[in-house]
Scaffold this motif. Sequence first.
Motif, mmCIF file in Angstrom:
data_model
loop_
_atom_site.group_PDB
_atom_site.id
_atom_site.type_symbol
_atom_site.label_atom_id
_atom_site.label_comp_id
_atom_site.label_asym_id
_atom_site.label_seq_id
_atom_site.Cartn_x
_atom_site.Cartn_y
_atom_site.Cartn_z
ATOM 1 N N GLY A 103 110.258 -3.583 89.657
ATOM 2 C CA GLY A 103 109.868 -5.207 89.036
ATOM 3 C C GLY A 103 110.366 -6.223 89.179
ATOM 4 O O GLY A 103 109.631 -7.099 89.839
ATOM 5 N N VAL A 104 111.792 -6.175 89.365
ATOM 6 C CA VAL A 104 111.841 -7.920 90.409
ATOM 7 C C VAL A 104 111.189 -7.999 91.335
ATOM 8 O O VAL A 104 111.480 -9.355 91.540
ATOM 9 C CB VAL A 104 113.514 -8.011 90.165
ATOM 10 N N VAL A 105 111.532 -7.043 92.736
ATOM 11 C CA VAL A 105 111.090 -7.680 93.530
ATOM 12 C C VAL A 105 109.581 -7.105 93.149
ATOM 13 O O VAL A 105 108.999 -8.453 94.421
ATOM 14 C CB VAL A 105 111.440 -6.297 94.937
ATOM 15 N N LEU A 106 108.500 -6.914 92.926
ATOM 16 C CA LEU A 106 107.318 -6.662 93.095
ATOM 17 C C LEU A 106 107.218 -8.568 92.280
ATOM 18 O O LEU A 106 106.278 -9.143 92.540
ATOM 19 C CB LEU A 106 106.212 -5.878 92.055
ATOM 20 N N SER A 107 107.567 -8.918 91.461
ATOM 21 C CA SER A 107 107.816 -9.935 91.171
ATOM 22 C C SER A 107 107.689 -11.511 91.344
ATOM 23 O O SER A 107 106.791 -12.143 91.332
ATOM 24 C CB SER A 107 108.453 -10.478 89.346
ATOM 25 N N CYS A 108 108.575 -10.934 92.461
ATOM 26 C CA CYS A 108 108.860 -12.029 92.809
ATOM 27 C C CYS A 108 108.340 -11.767 94.830
ATOM 28 O O CYS A 108 107.458 -13.903 95.224
ATOM 29 C CB CYS A 108 110.004 -11.982 94.216
ATOM 30 N N ILE A 109 107.546 -11.153 94.574
ATOM 31 C CA ILE A 109 106.625 -11.224 95.791
ATOM 32 C C ILE A 109 105.298 -11.816 95.084
ATOM 33 O O ILE A 109 104.619 -12.548 96.355
ATOM 34 C CB ILE A 109 106.553 -9.352 96.054
ATOM 35 N N PHE A 110 104.592 -11.031 94.456
ATOM 36 C CA PHE A 110 103.585 -11.872 93.691
ATOM 37 C C PHE A 110 103.734 -13.401 93.858
ATOM 38 O O PHE A 110 102.871 -14.031 93.784
ATOM 39 C CB PHE A 110 103.035 -11.504 92.208
ATOM 40 N N LYS A 111 104.904 -13.725 92.664
ATOM 41 C CA LYS A 111 105.187 -15.454 92.802
ATOM 42 C C LYS A 111 105.471 -15.796 94.937
ATOM 43 O O LYS A 111 104.287 -17.123 94.220
ATOM 44 C CB LYS A 111 106.550 -15.285 92.481
ATOM 45 N N TRP A 112 105.434 -15.399 95.432
ATOM 46 C CA TRP A 112 105.742 -16.019 96.942
ATOM 47 C C TRP A 112 103.756 -16.158 97.407
ATOM 48 O O TRP A 112 103.726 -16.745 97.752
ATOM 49 C CB TRP A 112 106.433 -15.179 97.647
ATOM 50 N N ALA A 154 114.992 2.307 89.080
ATOM 51 C CA ALA A 154 113.691 2.190 89.993
ATOM 52 C C ALA A 154 113.101 1.255 89.294
ATOM 53 O O ALA A 154 112.513 -0.090 89.761
ATOM 54 C CB ALA A 154 112.356 3.647 90.461
ATOM 55 N N VAL A 155 112.923 1.058 87.842
ATOM 56 C CA VAL A 155 111.713 -0.211 87.030
ATOM 57 C C VAL A 155 112.352 -1.232 87.565
ATOM 58 O O VAL A 155 111.479 -1.869 88.058
ATOM 59 C CB VAL A 155 111.708 0.521 85.890
#
Length: 234
Positions: free
Chosen positions: A148-157, A143-144
């Motif tokens: 983590g990967v999904v949230l970083s991509c979302i925040f970058k978008w 889950a980490v």
Amino acid sequence: MEIVITIIMLLVGFSVVLKLTYLPLWGQATVYLVLALFTGMSLKYAISQSKIQIDIWINDPELMLDIAVLLTADVFLQISFCVLSAKRLAGEYLSKTNIIFQAVTQWIPGILIFPVLLALLVEVIFAFPGMSFSAIAWTLASAVFLTGVVLSCIFKWILPEKDLRLELIFMINALIALLGVIATVNGRTAVAGIDSVEWKTLAGVMAVLIAGAAAGYIIFKRKQNKIQYNERNI
């Protein structure tokens, strides 16, 4: 006190997610993989803890002081990354040492994220009694990594502006430092008043402040003169 520590943990996680948006996708995946492996491999230490032991640690002033040192080092790394990255975005000149330091800090997710993940693993183990500890640990590790990967991509978008993300990281870590002071005090207050003034100490503090202000003013004027000189020669 538990509320303050929980807020610090959330802010640390948010700061790491924002910071890793400055890495390429493969770099984000690599760092999150390291964090996931740390989470899964911390199982043996996590299962040896208890609620009572954790409460003792939280209310131990000496331990909180040691954690404050760790927190200060982590905040220093994050803020240094913000300052150096902002200078590079602004096109300012950076020495080779600063460029290397900025690149190193860019790949370091932080120091506090590791005890935060350990604490999260302990809480999840307590939340699911009767389940296999190994299954819980590696499920959380997965889950980490994925979260983590999904949230970083979302925040970058959502926040494509690099300077805006830097400002957020800076403000978050400033807040972490402030909350760290509160956690270090841990409810202790000074109730005994003092009538005398330590004039030597006061003079020393004032001397440091004046020297710092003077040095800052000199550096500021030198930079201004250098900019004006370059503009005249263009």
